[in-house]
Design a protein around this motif. Structure first.
Motif, PDB file in Angstrom:
ATOM      1  N   GLU A 194     -46.040  18.851 -46.507  1.00 56.63           N
ATOM      2  CA  GLU A 194     -44.607  18.574 -46.518  1.00 56.63           C
ATOM      3  C   GLU A 194     -44.292  17.548 -47.607  1.00 56.63           C
ATOM      4  O   GLU A 194     -45.093  16.635 -47.865  1.00 56.63           O
ATOM      5  CB  GLU A 194     -44.186  18.009 -45.152  1.00 56.63           C
ATOM      6  CG  GLU A 194     -43.885  19.060 -44.108  1.00 56.63           C
ATOM      7  CD  GLU A 194     -42.610  19.819 -44.429  1.00 56.63           C
ATOM      8  OE1 GLU A 194     -41.540  19.208 -44.522  1.00 56.63           O
ATOM      9  OE2 GLU A 194     -42.704  21.054 -44.596  1.00 56.63           O
ATOM     10  N   PRO A 195     -43.141  17.675 -48.282  1.00 56.25           N
ATOM     11  CA  PRO A 195     -42.809  16.706 -49.339  1.00 56.25           C
ATOM     12  C   PRO A 195     -42.696  15.289 -48.792  1.00 56.25           C
ATOM     13  O   PRO A 195     -42.386  15.084 -47.613  1.00 56.25           O
ATOM     14  CB  PRO A 195     -41.458  17.211 -49.863  1.00 56.25           C
ATOM     15  CG  PRO A 195     -40.925  18.094 -48.792  1.00 56.25           C
ATOM     16  CD  PRO A 195     -42.093  18.687 -48.107  1.00 56.25           C
ATOM     17  N   VAL A 196     -42.955  14.330 -49.662  1.00 53.41           N
ATOM     18  CA  VAL A 196     -42.887  12.915 -49.290  1.00 53.41           C
ATOM     19  C   VAL A 196     -41.686  12.307 -50.016  1.00 53.41           C
ATOM     20  O   VAL A 196     -41.779  11.958 -51.195  1.00 53.41           O
ATOM     21  CB  VAL A 196     -44.178  12.168 -49.669  1.00 53.41           C
ATOM     22  CG1 VAL A 196     -44.104  10.717 -49.194  1.00 53.41           C
ATOM     23  CG2 VAL A 196     -45.396  12.861 -49.076  1.00 53.41           C
ATOM     24  N   PRO A 197     -40.540  12.182 -49.358  1.00 47.57           N
ATOM     25  CA  PRO A 197     -39.330  11.690 -50.045  1.00 47.57           C
ATOM     26  C   PRO A 197     -39.415  10.226 -50.449  1.00 47.57           C
ATOM     27  O   PRO A 197     -38.588   9.763 -51.237  1.00 47.57           O
ATOM     28  CB  PRO A 197     -38.221  11.909 -49.000  1.00 47.57           C
ATOM     29  CG  PRO A 197     -38.914  12.019 -47.693  1.00 47.57           C
ATOM     30  CD  PRO A 197     -40.257  12.582 -47.973  1.00 47.57           C
ATOM     31  N   LEU A 198     -40.423   9.478 -49.938  1.00 50.28           N
ATOM     32  CA  LEU A 198     -40.578   8.077 -50.323  1.00 50.28           C
ATOM     33  C   LEU A 198     -41.361   7.925 -51.626  1.00 50.28           C
ATOM     34  O   LEU A 198     -41.529   6.799 -52.108  1.00 50.28           O
ATOM     35  CB  LEU A 198     -41.297   7.294 -49.223  1.00 50.28           C
ATOM     36  CG  LEU A 198     -40.457   6.763 -48.059  1.00 50.28           C
ATOM     37  CD1 LEU A 198     -39.825   7.879 -47.275  1.00 50.28           C
ATOM     38  CD2 LEU A 198     -41.303   5.861 -47.162  1.00 50.28           C
ATOM     39  N   TRP A 199     -41.838   9.029 -52.181  1.00 49.09           N
ATOM     40  CA  TRP A 199     -42.606   8.997 -53.413  1.00 49.09           C
ATOM     41  C   TRP A 199     -41.878   9.764 -54.512  1.00 49.09           C
ATOM     42  O   TRP A 199     -40.918  10.503 -54.250  1.00 49.09           O
ATOM     43  CB  TRP A 199     -43.985   9.619 -53.198  1.00 49.09           C
ATOM     44  CG  TRP A 199     -44.911   8.779 -52.369  1.00 49.09           C
ATOM     45  CD1 TRP A 199     -44.715   7.491 -51.955  1.00 49.09           C
ATOM     46  CD2 TRP A 199     -46.182   9.183 -51.849  1.00 49.09           C
ATOM     47  NE1 TRP A 199     -45.786   7.049 -51.217  1.00 49.09           N
ATOM     48  CE2 TRP A 199     -46.705   8.071 -51.135  1.00 49.09           C
ATOM     49  CE3 TRP A 199     -46.927  10.339 -51.928  1.00 49.09           C
ATOM     50  CZ2 TRP A 199     -47.939   8.107 -50.501  1.00 49.09           C
ATOM     51  CZ3 TRP A 199     -48.175  10.374 -51.298  1.00 49.09           C
ATOM     52  CH2 TRP A 199     -48.663   9.271 -50.592  1.00 49.09           C
ATOM     53  N   LEU A 200     -42.385   9.610 -55.734  1.00 49.27           N
ATOM     54  CA  LEU A 200     -41.813  10.334 -56.863  1.00 49.27           C
ATOM     55  C   LEU A 200     -42.338  11.769 -56.897  1.00 49.27           C
ATOM     56  O   LEU A 200     -43.376  12.087 -56.308  1.00 49.27           O
ATOM     57  CB  LEU A 200     -42.151   9.612 -58.171  1.00 49.27           C
ATOM     58  CG  LEU A 200     -41.638   8.172 -58.294  1.00 49.27           C
ATOM     59  CD1 LEU A 200     -41.908   7.631 -59.699  1.00 49.27           C
ATOM     60  CD2 LEU A 200     -40.160   8.070 -57.971  1.00 49.27           C
ATOM     61  N   HIS A 201     -41.634  12.614 -57.590  1.00 48.40           N
ATOM     62  CA  HIS A 201     -41.893  14.051 -57.648  1.00 48.40           C
ATOM     63  C   HIS A 201     -43.326  14.336 -58.119  1.00 48.40           C
ATOM     64  O   HIS A 201     -43.791  13.763 -59.106  1.00 48.40           O
ATOM     65  CB  HIS A 201     -40.898  14.693 -58.606  1.00 48.40           C
ATOM     66  CG  HIS A 201     -40.691  16.150 -58.381  1.00 48.40           C
ATOM     67  ND1 HIS A 201     -41.711  17.072 -58.394  1.00 48.40           N
ATOM     68  CD2 HIS A 201     -39.562  16.865 -58.142  1.00 48.40           C
ATOM     69  CE1 HIS A 201     -41.226  18.279 -58.182  1.00 48.40           C
ATOM     70  NE2 HIS A 201     -39.922  18.184 -58.020  1.00 48.40           N
ATOM     71  N   PRO A 202     -44.064  15.228 -57.420  1.00 50.19           N
ATOM     72  CA  PRO A 202     -45.436  15.538 -57.866  1.00 50.19           C
ATOM     73  C   PRO A 202     -45.479  16.323 -59.177  1.00 50.19           C
ATOM     74  O   PRO A 202     -46.442  16.219 -59.932  1.00 50.19           O
ATOM     75  CB  PRO A 202     -45.995  16.382 -56.710  1.00 50.19           C
ATOM     76  CG  PRO A 202     -44.793  16.948 -56.039  1.00 50.19           C
ATOM     77  CD  PRO A 202     -43.708  15.924 -56.176  1.00 50.19           C
ATOM     78  N   SER A 203     -44.447  17.114 -59.459  1.00 56.01           N
ATOM     79  CA  SER A 203     -44.426  17.915 -60.683  1.00 56.01           C
ATOM     80  C   SER A 203     -42.984  18.091 -61.135  1.00 56.01           C
ATOM     81  O   SER A 203     -42.360  19.130 -60.917  1.00 56.01           O
ATOM     82  CB  SER A 203     -45.073  19.288 -60.441  1.00 56.01           C
ATOM     83  OG  SER A 203     -45.067  20.059 -61.614  1.00 56.01           O
TER      84      SER A 203
END
Length: 612
Positions: A194-203
């Motif tokens: 699941e995406p982690v909205p507390l982090w920056l975009h992986p790609s």
């Protein structure tokens, strides 16, 4: 009936699958100012612009309800590049509105931490290191981060309900969120977590890397200025391709390939304009844009129209051109003699009086400014004067009796006017964008012209030294610097004739104009030197002088002016100036005139406040 049932079903299933809290949503528009200030205050690159992040496809495994509700999943995650800091257009992740706002601030702080030591390239260690760096540099952010993690973890999939590989991934992410740096790598699994909205975009999208070919655009194009404003500056994926043959813009595919029509729609915007708004709606529906050039664009024709006129019709050049440097922020170097500035004077300027429409306002301003003129006063201790200074004479006798007589003692006083000891150079943007209309009766250039008329009338009442110049440009080899009034000239009908003859044209190479204005103003022997800039938009020119490059060169020119002891101040009518002028002039170095028609009245009063 079938259509009605389908709409009701779609509405029901979409709401059932929706995990957002619309009632607590916070939009980027609400927090843009706060986020921008925080990002720069925490050491982020001051030249970056805060903008909306594109929603990108994300391939994580979803539940059956979410799969029924929609096809491909798209998420908006934060990221940054050399030009912009991209944040979600809207955050409704938490039921608490304050938490959604805190998430915007945390993402800005996380992005600011990228300006520092090199970071790991892999997504997981990179975001952990960013988190550790942010918390170490700014301990005050830790309570906010802990609240966000505590609120986010219950929203993530429970590891017990996942397959073994996915459960291991989820456990690793949870550990990395709780203790940044505790996880070296992400366990392998068949699907993304699941995406982690507390982090920056992986790609993040790489739209900036798409090179659409030779530049034929123009930020000063009046048709572009008149176009309706877009509500959201949305970033999209794009690719460059060769222009299809033919000019009709029809869909050239076979019927057996009809399922591909949603993926490729030829929107021919270069040869036929559409004011109905359909093109904007089509653009919003397209996930990926394909850009091609056919050498018949409006921008190409406009560039031809902006060619310099024949010498017999152009303004008069005064002397040889002046070579000037320019700052290249990419290479972090000052390019010597990169630009050539040409001093110009209007060919058809005829001496004239003040326009009758401005006479009443001018009289009122002159009355106000006459109060600033220094009053006549006694100057004591003078070597010569109209009468003996009794205090100085008594002091002289006392010193003489004690055998301590100063040879430089002044025994006279004189009654004369004081002095404000300041000089001001007003530099006006005369680029083609100032030809845009303010209302049904006037254009921006008319407002700027009236402002300079009233400014000159006001300052002539105080006796302050001032000069008036305008500028525009066409490439780095031809920066036009229009003489309106020099420091050594009196305000006269000849100066008013030059002001009446100003006209818009060309582009806005602002850095070169500011550098030459700095040279002229620095030559004035005054205890305070004010460089006042009037503009209606960002710096730009035909070549690469736009976007970040133009902004950074202008900023460097302003820093050079400050190092020379000048006080630069900007007056603008650009409503979006708050996005870039704080980076150029500082938070207190500019003012935005929301109603351009008020500029003629406001400019002299602003000068009064700045020099009081």
């Amino acid at each position: 009936m079938e259509e009605l049932v389908g709409k009701l079903w779609h509405r029901f299933i979409t709401r059932a699958a929706d995990r957002e809290h619309a009632e607590a949503a916070v939009s980027l528009e609400e927090v843009t100012g706060t986020v921008g200030i925080l990002f720069r205050a925490l050491g982020g690159d001051g030249g970056l612009e805060v903008a909306t992040a594109e929603q990108t496809p994300y391939g994580a495994t979803r539940g059956w309800l979410a799969r029924i509700a929609s096809g491909q999943r798209r998420v908006a995650l934060a990221w940054r590049d050399a030009q912009t800091l991209r944040l979600p257009e809207r955050i409704a992740l938490f039921a608490d509105r304050d938490l959604n706002r805190d998430l915007y601030l945390w993402l800005a702080a996380l992005a600011a931490a990228e300006d520092g030591a090199p970071l790991p390239r892999a997504w997981l260690p990179r975001n952990q290191e960013l988190t550790r760096r942010t918390l170490a540099r700014f301990p005050g952010m830790e309570p906010r981060y802990r609240r966000l993690v505590a609120a986010h973890l219950p929203l993530r999939p429970a590891p017990d309900a996942l397959p073994p590989e996915a459960a291991a991934q989820e456990q690793a992410l949870r550990a990395a969120l709780r203790e940044p740096g505790a996880v070296a790598e992400l366990p392998l699994a068949p699907a993304l977590p699941e995406p982690v909205p507390l982090w920056l975009h992986p790609s993040p999208p790489l739209a900036d890397s798409v090179a659409p070919g030779p530049d034929t655009g123009d930020a000063d194009d009046p048709e572009r200025e008149a176009a309706p404003e877009r509500e959201v500056d949305r970033r999209r994926s794009a690719e460059v391709t060769e222009s299809p043959e033919g000019r009709d813009g029809l869909l050239g595919i076979r019927m057996e390939n009809i399922f591909s029509w949603a993926e490729y729609v030829k929107v021919d915007r270069t040869t036929e304009e559409d004011d109905s708004g359909d093109a904007a709606r089509t653009l919003d529906d397209m996930e990926r844009l394909t850009v091609a050039r056919d050498n018949r664009s409006v921008a190409s024709r406009l560039r031809f129209d902006l060619d310099l006129p024949a010498a017999g019709y152009d303004d008069l050049p005064l002397g040889e051109g002046i070579p000037l440097p320019e700052w290249d922020y990419r290479r972090r170097t000052l390019l010597r003699d990169h630009c050539r500035l040409q001093l110009m004077e209007a060919r058809d300027a005829q001496p004239c009086d003040l326009p009758p429409a401005l006479a009443r306002t001018a009289r009122k301003l002159r009355t106000q400014f006459e109060a600033l003129a220094p009053a006549r006063t006694w100057y004591r201790g003078q070597a010569e004067g109209s009468e003996v200074d009794l205090d100085a004479y008594l002091h002289f006798l006392t010193e003489k009796r004690h055998g301590r007589v100063s040879a430089e003692l002044g025994l006279y006083r004189d009654f004369r006017s004081g002095t404000r000891d300041l000089a001001c150079l007003l530099l006006a943007d005369l680029s083609l964008s100032t030809d845009a209309s303010v209302n049904d009766e006037a254009r921006i250039i008319d407002v700027i012209r009236d402002s300079m008329f009233l400014f000159a009338e006001s300052l002539s009442a105080t006796g302050d030294r001032f000069a008036l110049y305008g500028f525009s440009s066409r490439h780095r080899s031809h920066v036009r610097f229009q003489l309106l009034k020099g420091f050594d000239e009196a305000y006269s009908p000849r100066v008013r004739g030059r002001l009446a003859a100003v006209k818009p044209g060309y582009y806005t190479r602002m850095g070169a104009a500011i550098r030459h204005a700095t040279t002229l103003l620095s030559a004035q022997a005054a205890s305070r030197q004010l460089l006042l800039l009037i503009t209606d938009g960002k710096p730009n020119d035909l070549d690469h002088y736009e976007g970040r490059y133009g902004i950074e060169d202008t900023r460097m020119a302003i820093l050079e002016a400050r190092r020379a002891g000048l006080f630069p101040f900007c007056v603008t009518v650009d409503r979006e100036a708050g996005d870039y002028l704080p980076h150029l002039f500082g938070p207190a170095g500019f003012i935005v005139i929301r109603r351009p028609e008020d500029l003629p009245r406001e400019l002299p009063l602003l000068y009064m406040r700045l020099t009081a």
